[in-house]
Design a protein around this motif. Structure first.
Motif, PDB file in Angstrom:
ATOM      1  N   ALA A   1     -30.890   5.254  41.767  1.00  0.00           N
ATOM      2  CA  ALA A   1     -31.901   4.940  42.789  1.00  0.00           C
ATOM      3  C   ALA A   1     -31.887   3.442  43.059  1.00  0.00           C
ATOM      4  O   ALA A   1     -31.425   2.644  42.243  1.00  0.00           O
ATOM      5  CB  ALA A   1     -33.281   5.388  42.333  1.00  0.00           C
ATOM      6  N   THR A   2     -32.429   3.082  44.230  1.00  0.00           N
ATOM      7  CA  THR A   2     -32.566   1.677  44.608  1.00  0.00           C
ATOM      8  C   THR A   2     -33.990   1.438  45.093  1.00  0.00           C
ATOM      9  O   THR A   2     -34.533   2.233  45.866  1.00  0.00           O
ATOM     10  CB  THR A   2     -31.580   1.293  45.725  1.00  0.00           C
ATOM     11  OG1 THR A   2     -30.254   1.493  45.255  1.00  0.00           O
ATOM     12  CG2 THR A   2     -31.755  -0.170  46.112  1.00  0.00           C
ATOM     13  N   LEU A   3     -34.598   0.350  44.644  1.00  0.00           N
ATOM     14  CA  LEU A   3     -35.928  -0.048  45.097  1.00  0.00           C
ATOM     15  C   LEU A   3     -35.842  -1.428  45.727  1.00  0.00           C
ATOM     16  O   LEU A   3     -35.234  -2.345  45.173  1.00  0.00           O
ATOM     17  CB  LEU A   3     -36.916  -0.087  43.918  1.00  0.00           C
ATOM     18  CG  LEU A   3     -37.449   1.244  43.390  1.00  0.00           C
ATOM     19  CD1 LEU A   3     -38.368   0.995  42.203  1.00  0.00           C
ATOM     20  CD2 LEU A   3     -38.182   2.017  44.479  1.00  0.00           C
ATOM     21  N   ASP A   4     -36.449  -1.575  46.924  1.00  0.00           N
ATOM     22  CA  ASP A   4     -36.603  -2.882  47.547  1.00  0.00           C
ATOM     23  C   ASP A   4     -37.977  -3.420  47.168  1.00  0.00           C
ATOM     24  O   ASP A   4     -38.999  -2.809  47.506  1.00  0.00           O
ATOM     25  CB  ASP A   4     -36.483  -2.775  49.065  1.00  0.00           C
ATOM     26  CG  ASP A   4     -35.061  -2.444  49.504  1.00  0.00           C
ATOM     27  OD1 ASP A   4     -34.142  -2.659  48.695  1.00  0.00           O
ATOM     28  OD2 ASP A   4     -34.887  -1.956  50.633  1.00  0.00           O
ATOM     29  N   VAL A   5     -38.014  -4.542  46.459  1.00  0.00           N
ATOM     30  CA  VAL A   5     -39.270  -5.117  45.996  1.00  0.00           C
ATOM     31  C   VAL A   5     -39.573  -6.345  46.844  1.00  0.00           C
ATOM     32  O   VAL A   5     -38.844  -7.339  46.814  1.00  0.00           O
ATOM     33  CB  VAL A   5     -39.197  -5.511  44.503  1.00  0.00           C
ATOM     34  CG1 VAL A   5     -40.557  -6.022  44.033  1.00  0.00           C
ATOM     35  CG2 VAL A   5     -38.750  -4.325  43.656  1.00  0.00           C
ATOM     36  N   TYR A   6     -40.659  -6.269  47.632  1.00  0.00           N
ATOM     37  CA  TYR A   6     -41.097  -7.386  48.465  1.00  0.00           C
ATOM     38  C   TYR A   6     -42.045  -8.266  47.650  1.00  0.00           C
ATOM     39  O   TYR A   6     -42.975  -7.767  47.017  1.00  0.00           O
ATOM     40  CB  TYR A   6     -41.780  -6.878  49.736  1.00  0.00           C
ATOM     41  CG  TYR A   6     -40.811  -6.248  50.708  1.00  0.00           C
ATOM     42  CD1 TYR A   6     -40.243  -7.011  51.726  1.00  0.00           C
ATOM     43  CD2 TYR A   6     -40.442  -4.901  50.601  1.00  0.00           C
ATOM     44  CE1 TYR A   6     -39.341  -6.440  52.622  1.00  0.00           C
ATOM     45  CE2 TYR A   6     -39.537  -4.338  51.481  1.00  0.00           C
ATOM     46  CZ  TYR A   6     -38.989  -5.105  52.498  1.00  0.00           C
ATOM     47  OH  TYR A   6     -38.099  -4.556  53.368  1.00  0.00           O
ATOM     48  N   TRP A   7     -41.796  -9.573  47.673  1.00  0.00           N
ATOM     49  CA  TRP A   7     -42.600 -10.479  46.865  1.00  0.00           C
ATOM     50  C   TRP A   7     -42.880 -11.772  47.624  1.00  0.00           C
ATOM     51  O   TRP A   7     -42.187 -12.124  48.559  1.00  0.00           O
ATOM     52  CB  TRP A   7     -41.868 -10.825  45.554  1.00  0.00           C
ATOM     53  CG  TRP A   7     -40.605 -11.614  45.760  1.00  0.00           C
ATOM     54  CD1 TRP A   7     -39.377 -11.136  46.103  1.00  0.00           C
ATOM     55  CD2 TRP A   7     -40.470 -13.030  45.670  1.00  0.00           C
ATOM     56  NE1 TRP A   7     -38.469 -12.149  46.226  1.00  0.00           N
ATOM     57  CE2 TRP A   7     -39.107 -13.350  45.956  1.00  0.00           C
ATOM     58  CE3 TRP A   7     -41.347 -14.081  45.373  1.00  0.00           C
ATOM     59  CZ2 TRP A   7     -38.634 -14.648  45.950  1.00  0.00           C
ATOM     60  CZ3 TRP A   7     -40.865 -15.378  45.361  1.00  0.00           C
ATOM     61  CH2 TRP A   7     -39.522 -15.647  45.656  1.00  0.00           C
ATOM     62  N   PHE A   8     -43.923 -12.437  47.181  1.00  0.00           N
ATOM     63  CA  PHE A   8     -44.201 -13.784  47.675  1.00  0.00           C
ATOM     64  C   PHE A   8     -44.807 -14.575  46.516  1.00  0.00           C
ATOM     65  O   PHE A   8     -45.482 -14.022  45.663  1.00  0.00           O
ATOM     66  CB  PHE A   8     -45.159 -13.776  48.878  1.00  0.00           C
ATOM     67  CG  PHE A   8     -45.149 -15.079  49.618  1.00  0.00           C
ATOM     68  CD1 PHE A   8     -44.126 -15.380  50.509  1.00  0.00           C
ATOM     69  CD2 PHE A   8     -46.134 -16.031  49.403  1.00  0.00           C
ATOM     70  CE1 PHE A   8     -44.100 -16.587  51.183  1.00  0.00           C
ATOM     71  CE2 PHE A   8     -46.111 -17.231  50.079  1.00  0.00           C
ATOM     72  CZ  PHE A   8     -45.091 -17.516  50.980  1.00  0.00           C
TER      73      PHE A   8
END
Length: 581
Positions: free
Chosen positions: A14-21
């Motif tokens: 699986a692949t997860l896109d993790v959005y961060w700031f």
């Protein structure tokens, strides 16, 4: 690659896109590398899926434009395999359009005002304080919602300054005493721990649901992440990750605080505790700096003395070298007459040997004479230490450092002389008339101060007969000094050390008697070996390198005498030195 958790369980990838700031210490970038407790948390989640479900998870970290933009992405996602990580507080209004994982850290928010402001005791005082001031916040955060609630509850008017998501609220509040804002308790306590000086208003401590990872409303990744947070094996790892960034002390405090009732009182207690620890650490550092300065001054002083001695010896050796060159030139100029040349060469060689011996004797005499004043310094410092009740602590410390420095130099000189002897250097024996009474009294007098420090009685006695002997004064002195030094060093308090002399047919006997622990059978077999430490230990913390008795054995041999031990086990020690007359 799979996008849903259900698909990942079937395909095992699986692949997860993790959005961060940026939100320090939750997630941030340092020297091109992502760090923070949420980053480490998701890395541990990857290990959890591999270990428990056999799923190979890849994470792609995508930096968002702002904190608020991550929420917009969660509202209108294009795919289910996305997460949001930026210290998101779990709130009811956010749950309407996205999902949260279970809370991995309690969420407590405090109201902070600028440096130097007073703590309001009533809501009326707080209203008067904040009215007309500037509130600092980040758009789209829970901090902004809390400011709106504060404005409505107190019916006050203030200006709101929105800063960028990657800026620090506390830094912006610190700019002016006219500013205030809401901030997470862990971030505020970390500021206090580092010496920050903002004011927390105790009337507004807001307890939230906690911090969680966000995901789209239709995502099924909430299930494995909650399983990860509730797994006992990984709960300890999660705690260690949070402790790494907040500190174990603050993490434990926040965990315990969350279930309590008196939040304000507990936070106030922790603030005082952190401030006192900060003061204590500052005082310790100041004291350490002072001690280092004193040690450096003493070290420079002793190094200067040592360099002066080396310089003196260097120039003396250089003068001797020049003399040797001149003598060599004179010998080469007389080559016309072979007989005269050989005779002069023999004379010059004898002179060279004498000069070299003179240099060695000078080194030994210099070191020996230097040990004497050092011994007096050590004795005086020990005496003053024993009667230092009226001194200040600083004077006591300086006195201790003087004694310690003198002892170290004395040990260095002893090692230089002792190692030369132990390596088998040939002693030059001078025959001279030695006053037995005078030499024994000198030794007893020298060690009387050291013995008194340990409540040891030291004395010398003499039998009938001539009180002189023809021998080498310095070698005899070193033999008796080593034996008396050992007797004092290894004797217990309230005992006696005696230096006795007697004359028998053809010999003078010197006996050094103590009431120490004696020697075992194994000790006797190793008694005069070099660098041999025996079973007995110095009773006053003195140092022993195991050379003393081997040096005694060598010097007595050089003097043509004998040395032996005549003491049964456990009844003290009696060393006897017999020198021919």
């Amino acid at each position: 690659m799979s996008q849903t958790w259900g698909q990942a369980q079937n395909s095992k990838t699986a692949t997860l896109d993790v959005y961060w700031f940026t939100s320090v210490p939750f997630i941030y970038e340092e020297q091109g590398q992502l760090k923070g407790l949420e980053y480490d948390l998701l890395m541990e989640f990857t290990e959890y899926l591999k270990e428990t479900h056999g799923v190979e998870l890849s994470t792609r970290w995508v930096e968002a434009e702002s904190f608020h933009s991550i929420l917009d992405i969660m509202k209108n996602p294009e795919k289910p395999n996305i997460l949001g990580a930026s210290a998101f507080s779990i709130t009811e209004d956010r749950k309407e359009y996205l999902k949260f994982s279970e809370a991995y850290l309690p969420d407590i928010t405090v109201l902070v005002t600028g440096q130097g402001t007073l703590i309001a005791r009533t809501y009326q005082e707080l209203k008067e304080m904040l009215d007309g001031r500037v509130a600092v916040t980040i758009k789209g955060t829970n901090y902004e919602n809390l400011l709106r609630n504060l404005k409505d509850q107190l019916n006050i008017d203030f200006e709101t300054l929105h800063i960028h998501s990657d800026q620090n609220i506390l830094d912006n509040i610190s700019v002016s005493a006219n500013r205030f804002g809401f901030i997470d308790l862990p971030i505020y306590l970390m500021l206090i721990k580092k010496g920050g000086d903002l004011t927390r208003q105790n009337l507004y401590n807001v307890r939230g649901t906690g911090y969680g990872v966000t995901m789209p409303k239709f995502s099924d990744w909430q299930t494995p992440f909650n399983q990860f947070l509730s797994d006992p094996r990984y709960q300890e790892k999660v705690g260690l990750i949070i402790s790494r960034y907040l500190g174990a002390e603050l993490y434990e405090f926040i965990e315990n605080l969350y279930g309590g009732t008196e939040i304000g009182t507990s936070i106030l207690t922790k603030e005082k505790e952190l401030q006192l620890a900060l003061i204590k650490n500052a005082n310790l550092k100041l004291q350490k700096d002072r001690n280092v300065k004193r040690v450096l001054i003493l070290g420079i002083t002793f190094v200067s003395i040592f360099l002066g001695v080396i310089g003196f010896l260097f120039f003396k050796n250089r003068r001797n070298t020049r003399l040797l060159v001149m003598q060599k030139d004179q010998i080469e100029a007389q080559q016309n007459d072979i007989r005269q040349k050989n005779e002069q060469l023999m004379n010059r060689n004898m002179q060279l040997i004498a000069l070299n011996e003179e240099k060695n004797v000078l080194m030994k005499v210099f070191a020996h004479d230097l040990r004497s004043p050092l011994g007096h310094i050590i004795g005086l410092s020990d005496f003053l230490n024993a009667h230092a009740e009226q001194m200040s602590e600083e004077d006591k410390e300086l006195l201790t450092q003087i004694g310690t420095g003198a002892k170290r130099i004395n040990q260095m000189i002893s090692k230089i002389l002792d190692v030369e002897v132990a390596e088998g250097a040939r002693s030059i024996v001078l025959r001279e008339q030695v006053d037995i009474t005078q030499i024994t009294q000198d030794i007893v007098s020298r060690y009387r101060s050291a013995a008194a420090q340990k409540s040891i009685e030291i004395e010398s006695t003499h039998r009938h007969g001539d009180q002189t002997i023809e021998t080498d004064h310095m070698l005899l002195f070193l033999v008796l000094e080593n034996l008396v030094s050992n007797a004092v060093k290894f004797s217990n308090a309230n005992t006696r050390v005696r230096l006795e002399t007697d004359r028998q047919e053809g010999a003078v006997l010197f006996k050094v008697c103590d009431q120490g622990p004696g020697f075992s059978e194994e000790d006797r077999s190793l008694l005069f070996n070099r660098f041999q430490k025996l079973s007995a230990k110095p009773t006053g913390g003195e140092q022993s390198i195991g050379l003393g008795l081997s040096i005694v054995k060598k010097y007595v041999g050089d003097l043509g005498g004998k040395v032996w031990l005549e003491t049964p086990n456990g009844t003290g020690s009696t060393f006897i030195v017999s020198l021919p007359v």
